[in-house]
Write a protein that holds these residues in place. Structure first.
Motif, short mmCIF file in Angstrom:
data_model
loop_
_atom_site.label_atom_id
_atom_site.label_comp_id
_atom_site.label_asym_id
_atom_site.label_seq_id
_atom_site.Cartn_x
_atom_site.Cartn_y
_atom_site.Cartn_z
N VAL A 53 38.40 80.70 10.75
CA VAL A 53 39.48 79.72 10.55
C VAL A 53 40.62 80.38 9.80
N VAL A 54 40.29 81.00 8.71
CA VAL A 54 41.19 81.93 8.02
C VAL A 54 40.54 83.29 8.20
N PRO A 55 41.11 84.17 9.01
CA PRO A 55 40.45 85.43 9.38
C PRO A 55 39.94 86.22 8.18
N GLY A 56 38.62 86.41 8.14
CA GLY A 56 38.03 87.22 7.08
C GLY A 56 37.73 86.48 5.80
N VAL A 57 37.89 85.15 5.79
CA VAL A 57 37.65 84.37 4.56
C VAL A 57 36.75 83.18 4.90
N ALA A 58 35.69 82.99 4.11
CA ALA A 58 34.80 81.84 4.27
C ALA A 58 34.58 81.19 2.92
N ASN A 59 34.41 79.88 2.92
CA ASN A 59 34.18 79.18 1.66
C ASN A 59 32.95 78.28 1.72
N VAL A 112 35.20 87.12 1.02
CA VAL A 112 36.41 87.74 1.56
C VAL A 112 36.05 89.10 2.15
N PHE A 113 36.20 89.22 3.47
CA PHE A 113 35.99 90.51 4.13
C PHE A 113 37.16 91.43 3.80
N GLN A 114 36.85 92.70 3.60
CA GLN A 114 37.85 93.68 3.20
C GLN A 114 38.30 94.51 4.40
N SER A 115 39.59 94.74 4.49
CA SER A 115 40.10 95.65 5.51
C SER A 115 39.97 97.08 5.02
N PHE A 116 39.98 98.03 5.93
CA PHE A 116 39.88 99.43 5.54
C PHE A 116 40.49 100.29 6.62
#
Length: 289
Positions: A53-59, A112-116
């Protein structure tokens, strides 16, 4: 951080869109093919699905995410999910944040998924002081309970069940931790035949000792005349039965709970046989019900 709607945390996303998020995730998995066990990978994928829903973020709460894993190949335990988070955070792909209710106390977590840099071959690192996420204060306490101490590891063996345990550090960091002790350190109050039966699946001293302590708890409920050490074959049979049903995915609770229940049932039958041998009728006989 105060709890709220998922869009409240949109600023924490590090991805342009879902496709960009999936690309980073897939590259990460390709670079770390052996990081997760099969059950942990299920947990990782479910968390990813809750992060679109918000790419890379879940609550979502951990309990909600664990429940969402149930339809997938028998589901997973909460301990497996927590272990997946620990590995993912150490590898640098996920960070977690606690949120608080306005009335006080912990609320849901933010994952929060991290980009790299996908071209970089060096493994990412994570801050050492990152906290383990919990649903609430009650969850933090429950994480030390029995249901959170055992977890499944299918990476190196067809069946290798281990106990997950938060071990408090000793005063001297160089001292040996209990998790470092293998089966040769099990106290001599535990029969050797029991140790050698359990060690192919649980090869740590505290794991084997925990199973024997559970056997003692079950034994004490029935007031036997025979010492438990002379009933080791029954305890071993209960353990083997639990392993059999685990391998056939018949266990709906935790491994240790199933083992304890199986052993209690076997000891109850043994107690009825003991009454029969002495010609004494128990105060409650289920056959007369």
């Amino acid at each position: 951080m105060r709890a709220g709607n998922i869009y409240q945390f949109k600023h924490m996303s590090q991805f342009h869109n879902v496709a960009n998020f999936n690309k980073h995730k897939e590259v990460f998995l390709q670079r770390n093919p052996d990081l997760f066990t099969h059950s942990e990978f299920i947990a990782f994928e479910v968390l990813s699905q809750y992060s679109v829903v918000v790419p890379g973020v879940a609550n979502a709460k951990i309990g909600t995410l664990v429940s969402a894993c149930s339809p997938k190949q028998g589901g997973i335990s909460r301990a497996t999910f927590v272990r997946m988070l620990r590995k993912a955070k150490k590898a640098g792909i996920i960070q977690t944040y606690k949120t608080y209710r306005s009335s006080g106390g912990f609320s849901h977590n933010i994952f929060v998924f991290q980009s790299f840099d996908a071209t970089c071959d060096t493994q990412m690192t994570q801050c050492e002081n990152q906290e383990i996420a919990y649903d609430s204060k009650e969850s933090a306490v429950q994480s030390t309970e029995e249901t959170e101490k055992l977890f499944i590891n299918l990476k190196n063996k067809d069946l290798n069940i281990r106990q997950e345990k938060e071990v408090q550090p000793l005063h001297d960091d160089n001292q040996l931790l209990s998790k470092d002790l293998d089966y040769t350190f099990v106290p001599n109050t535990v029969p050797n035949i029991f140790i050698h039966t359990v060690k192919p699946f649980f090869d740590r001293a505290d794991e084997i000792y925990t199973f024997w302590q559970k056997a003692l708890l079950a034994y004490k409920k029935f007031n036997f005349d025979t010492p438990l050490e002379h009933m080791t074959t029954i305890v071993i049979e209960a353990f083997k039965t639990t392993v059999f049903h685990y391998k056939h995915r018949n266990i709906k609770t935790t491994f240790v709970q199933y083992y304890y229940g199986t052993l209690s049932a076997m000891l109850s039958a043994e107690k009825r046989r003991e009454y029969a041998q002495h010609g004494v009728k128990p105060r409650y006989n289920w056959l007369d019900v």
